[in-house]
Design a protein around this motif. Structure first.
Motif, PDB file in Angstrom:
ATOM      1  N   VAL A 111      32.132  46.835  29.068  1.00 19.03           N
ATOM      2  CA  VAL A 111      32.226  45.880  30.174  1.00 19.03           C
ATOM      3  C   VAL A 111      32.345  46.678  31.467  1.00 19.03           C
ATOM      4  CG1 VAL A 111      33.324  44.090  28.749  1.00 19.03           C
ATOM      5  CG2 VAL A 111      34.746  45.675  30.053  1.00 19.03           C
ATOM      6  N   SER A 112      32.215  46.004  32.593  1.00 26.96           N
ATOM      7  CA  SER A 112      32.366  46.692  33.876  1.00 26.96           C
ATOM      8  C   SER A 112      33.838  47.021  34.130  1.00 26.96           C
ATOM      9  CB  SER A 112      31.841  45.814  35.016  1.00 26.96           C
ATOM     10  OG  SER A 112      32.704  44.706  35.206  1.00 26.96           O
ATOM     11  N   ASP A 113      34.077  47.967  35.025  1.00 26.22           N
ATOM     12  CA  ASP A 113      35.457  48.276  35.429  1.00 26.22           C
ATOM     13  C   ASP A 113      36.159  47.016  35.915  1.00 26.22           C
ATOM     14  OD1 ASP A 113      35.164  50.956  34.814  1.00 26.22           O
ATOM     15  OD2 ASP A 113      35.239  51.651  36.904  1.00 26.22           O
ATOM     16  N   ALA A 114      35.458  46.215  36.728  1.00 29.37           N
ATOM     17  CA  ALA A 114      36.066  45.004  37.290  1.00 29.37           C
ATOM     18  C   ALA A 114      36.464  44.026  36.186  1.00 29.37           C
ATOM     19  CB  ALA A 114      35.106  44.336  38.276  1.00 29.37           C
ATOM     20  N   GLU A 115      35.643  43.885  35.156  1.00 35.68           N
ATOM     21  CA  GLU A 115      35.973  42.975  34.055  1.00 35.68           C
ATOM     22  C   GLU A 115      37.174  43.478  33.258  1.00 35.68           C
ATOM     23  OE1 GLU A 115      31.838  40.977  32.584  1.00 35.68           O
ATOM     24  OE2 GLU A 115      31.922  43.175  32.548  1.00 35.68           O
ATOM     25  N   ALA A 116      37.196  44.789  32.976  1.00 35.51           N
ATOM     26  CA  ALA A 116      38.326  45.361  32.240  1.00 35.51           C
ATOM     27  C   ALA A 116      39.605  45.253  33.060  1.00 35.51           C
ATOM     28  CB  ALA A 116      38.036  46.822  31.876  1.00 35.51           C
ATOM     29  N   GLU A 117      39.503  45.554  34.357  1.00 42.96           N
ATOM     30  CA  GLU A 117      40.683  45.448  35.221  1.00 42.96           C
ATOM     31  C   GLU A 117      41.201  44.022  35.281  1.00 42.96           C
ATOM     32  OE1 GLU A 117      39.954  49.179  38.298  1.00 42.96           O
ATOM     33  OE2 GLU A 117      39.195  47.207  38.846  1.00 42.96           O
ATOM     34  N   ALA A 118      40.317  43.054  35.375  1.00 43.05           N
ATOM     35  CA  ALA A 118      40.745  41.649  35.433  1.00 43.05           C
ATOM     36  C   ALA A 118      41.437  41.243  34.136  1.00 43.05           C
ATOM     37  CB  ALA A 118      39.545  40.750  35.709  1.00 43.05           C
ATOM     38  N   LEU A 119      40.941  41.697  33.014  1.00 41.29           N
ATOM     39  CA  LEU A 119      41.548  41.374  31.733  1.00 41.29           C
ATOM     40  C   LEU A 119      42.966  41.944  31.625  1.00 41.29           C
ATOM     41  CD1 LEU A 119      41.299  40.229  28.832  1.00 41.29           C
ATOM     42  CD2 LEU A 119      40.381  42.453  28.179  1.00 41.29           C
ATOM     43  N   ILE A 120      43.108  43.223  31.920  1.00 40.31           N
ATOM     44  CA  ILE A 120      44.423  43.869  31.841  1.00 40.31           C
ATOM     45  C   ILE A 120      45.360  43.282  32.893  1.00 40.31           C
ATOM     46  CG2 ILE A 120      45.676  46.057  32.003  1.00 40.31           C
ATOM     47  CD1 ILE A 120      43.863  45.836  29.508  1.00 40.31           C
ATOM     48  N   GLN A 121      44.848  43.041  34.093  1.00 43.17           N
ATOM     49  CA  GLN A 121      45.659  42.443  35.156  1.00 43.17           C
ATOM     50  C   GLN A 121      46.203  41.088  34.730  1.00 43.17           C
ATOM     51  OE1 GLN A 121      46.197  44.174  38.196  1.00 43.17           O
ATOM     52  NE2 GLN A 121      47.844  42.682  38.336  1.00 43.17           N
ATOM     53  N   GLY A 122      45.379  40.300  34.067  1.00 45.89           N
ATOM     54  CA  GLY A 122      45.821  39.000  33.581  1.00 45.89           C
ATOM     55  C   GLY A 122      46.955  39.110  32.583  1.00 45.89           C
ATOM     56  N   VAL A 123      46.879  40.103  31.693  1.00 47.68           N
ATOM     57  CA  VAL A 123      47.963  40.348  30.731  1.00 47.68           C
ATOM     58  C   VAL A 123      49.246  40.688  31.478  1.00 47.68           C
ATOM     59  CG1 VAL A 123      48.788  41.916  28.919  1.00 47.68           C
ATOM     60  CG2 VAL A 123      46.436  41.055  28.851  1.00 47.68           C
ATOM     61  N   TYR A 124      49.143  41.591  32.441  1.00 46.77           N
ATOM     62  CA  TYR A 124      50.333  42.017  33.187  1.00 46.77           C
ATOM     63  C   TYR A 124      50.935  40.878  33.995  1.00 46.77           C
ATOM     64  CZ  TYR A 124      48.987  46.894  32.212  1.00 46.77           C
ATOM     65  OH  TYR A 124      48.673  48.089  31.614  1.00 46.77           O
ATOM     66  N   ASP A 125      50.097  40.162  34.728  1.00 45.30           N
ATOM     67  CA  ASP A 125      50.602  39.069  35.568  1.00 45.30           C
ATOM     68  C   ASP A 125      51.292  37.992  34.732  1.00 45.30           C
ATOM     69  OD1 ASP A 125      49.641  40.324  37.866  1.00 45.30           O
ATOM     70  OD2 ASP A 125      47.822  39.102  37.974  1.00 45.30           O
ATOM     71  N   SER A 126      50.636  37.548  33.671  1.00 42.98           N
ATOM     72  CA  SER A 126      51.232  36.495  32.844  1.00 42.98           C
ATOM     73  C   SER A 126      52.445  37.017  32.084  1.00 42.98           C
ATOM     74  CB  SER A 126      50.201  35.901  31.890  1.00 42.98           C
ATOM     75  OG  SER A 126      49.761  36.861  30.953  1.00 42.98           O
ATOM     76  N   GLY A 127      52.382  38.263  31.640  1.00 41.29           N
ATOM     77  CA  GLY A 127      53.515  38.845  30.920  1.00 41.29           C
ATOM     78  C   GLY A 127      54.753  38.975  31.783  1.00 41.29           C
ATOM     79  N   LEU A 128      54.583  39.432  33.012  1.00 39.73           N
ATOM     80  CA  LEU A 128      55.743  39.600  33.889  1.00 39.73           C
ATOM     81  C   LEU A 128      56.298  38.254  34.343  1.00 39.73           C
ATOM     82  CD1 LEU A 128      54.815  42.775  35.970  1.00 39.73           C
ATOM     83  CD2 LEU A 128      56.313  42.587  33.962  1.00 39.73           C
ATOM     84  N   GLU A 129      55.437  37.262  34.515  1.00 37.72           N
ATOM     85  CA  GLU A 129      55.937  35.919  34.824  1.00 37.72           C
ATOM     86  C   GLU A 129      56.748  35.365  33.659  1.00 37.72           C
ATOM     87  OE1 GLU A 129      56.170  33.994  37.633  1.00 37.72           O
ATOM     88  OE2 GLU A 129      55.581  35.919  38.500  1.00 37.72           O
ATOM     89  N   ALA A 130      56.279  35.609  32.441  1.00 39.27           N
ATOM     90  CA  ALA A 130      57.032  35.173  31.262  1.00 39.27           C
ATOM     91  C   ALA A 130      58.376  35.893  31.183  1.00 39.27           C
ATOM     92  CB  ALA A 130      56.223  35.409  29.991  1.00 39.27           C
ATOM     93  N   LEU A 131      58.359  37.179  31.497  1.00 33.93           N
ATOM     94  CA  LEU A 131      59.603  37.952  31.500  1.00 33.93           C
ATOM     95  C   LEU A 131      60.578  37.362  32.508  1.00 33.93           C
ATOM     96  CD1 LEU A 131      61.404  40.363  30.768  1.00 33.93           C
ATOM     97  CD2 LEU A 131      60.130  41.706  32.467  1.00 33.93           C
ATOM     98  N   LYS A 132      60.116  37.092  33.705  1.00 34.91           N
ATOM     99  CA  LYS A 132      60.977  36.505  34.730  1.00 34.91           C
ATOM    100  C   LYS A 132      61.584  35.183  34.242  1.00 34.91           C
ATOM    101  CE  LYS A 132      61.050  35.335  39.631  1.00 34.91           C
ATOM    102  NZ  LYS A 132      60.271  35.299  40.867  1.00 34.91           N
ATOM    103  N   GLY A 133      60.795  34.409  33.513  1.00 33.50           N
ATOM    104  CA  GLY A 133      61.259  33.139  32.981  1.00 33.50           C
ATOM    105  C   GLY A 133      62.371  33.277  31.950  1.00 33.50           C
ATOM    106  N   LYS A 134      62.526  34.454  31.372  1.00 33.96           N
ATOM    107  CA  LYS A 134      63.607  34.678  30.393  1.00 33.96           C
ATOM    108  C   LYS A 134      64.973  34.722  31.071  1.00 33.96           C
ATOM    109  CE  LYS A 134      61.293  35.221  26.533  1.00 33.96           C
ATOM    110  NZ  LYS A 134      61.553  34.447  25.320  1.00 33.96           N
ATOM    111  N   PHE A 135      64.981  34.898  32.383  1.00 33.38           N
ATOM    112  CA  PHE A 135      66.247  34.995  33.121  1.00 33.38           C
ATOM    113  C   PHE A 135      66.427  33.783  33.999  1.00 33.38           C
ATOM    114  CE2 PHE A 135      64.895  39.292  32.108  1.00 33.38           C
ATOM    115  CZ  PHE A 135      66.012  39.779  31.473  1.00 33.38           C
TER     116      PHE A 135
END
Length: 135
Positions: A111-135
């Motif tokens: 895939v393109s760099d932009a596609e890979a970056e968007a995929l990983i970025q989505g994991v990080y963004d949603s993961g950290l929001e979920a983490l914040k929700g634990k507190f």
């Protein structure tokens, strides 16, 4: 080389946040789409299973409990990347808040760099929001 990075401020102490995220096998405790984390090689490898059944294996590269950080690489998995190296850090932001940063470098594969970056970025963004929700 492609990159992704996300951070979130959480209104609890860095030690409290690190107690949840600092264990290399703790992803199922805070990352919603990880159903299971199984230790291998004395805790240096984690075999993850996602909620949809995908398998990912990751190797712990560095760990510093005092600095509240660790780095890991992906050794096997379905993501369209190679050479993935990520770091998770928790730092104090005053006495009653923490900033969690999750970042990585990798090479897009199929895939393109932009596609890979968007995929990983989505994991990080949603993961950290979920983490914040634990507190």
């Amino acid at each position: 080389m492609a990159t992704a990075s996300a951070s979130v401020r959480i209104p609890v102490s860095a030690d409290t946040v690190w107690a949840l995220v600092g264990g290399f096998l703790s992803l199922p405790d805070w990352l919603p789409f990880i159903a299971q984390s199984v230790s291998d090689e004395g805790g240096r490898i984690r075999h993850l299973t996602t909620e949809d059944g995908a398998k990912i294996s990751e190797r712990l590269e560095t760990y510093d409990n005092q600095a509240r950080t660790y780095s890991y690489s992906i050794t096997e998995g379905p993501l369209p990347v190679t050479g993935y190296l990520a770091t998770l850090k928790v730092r104090a932001d005053g006495e009653r808040a923490a900033v969690v940063q999750w970042s990585s470098i990798f090479t897009a594969n199929g895939v393109s760099d932009a596609e890979a970056e968007a995929l990983i970025q989505g994991v990080y963004d949603s993961g950290l929001e979920a983490l914040k929700g634990k507190f």
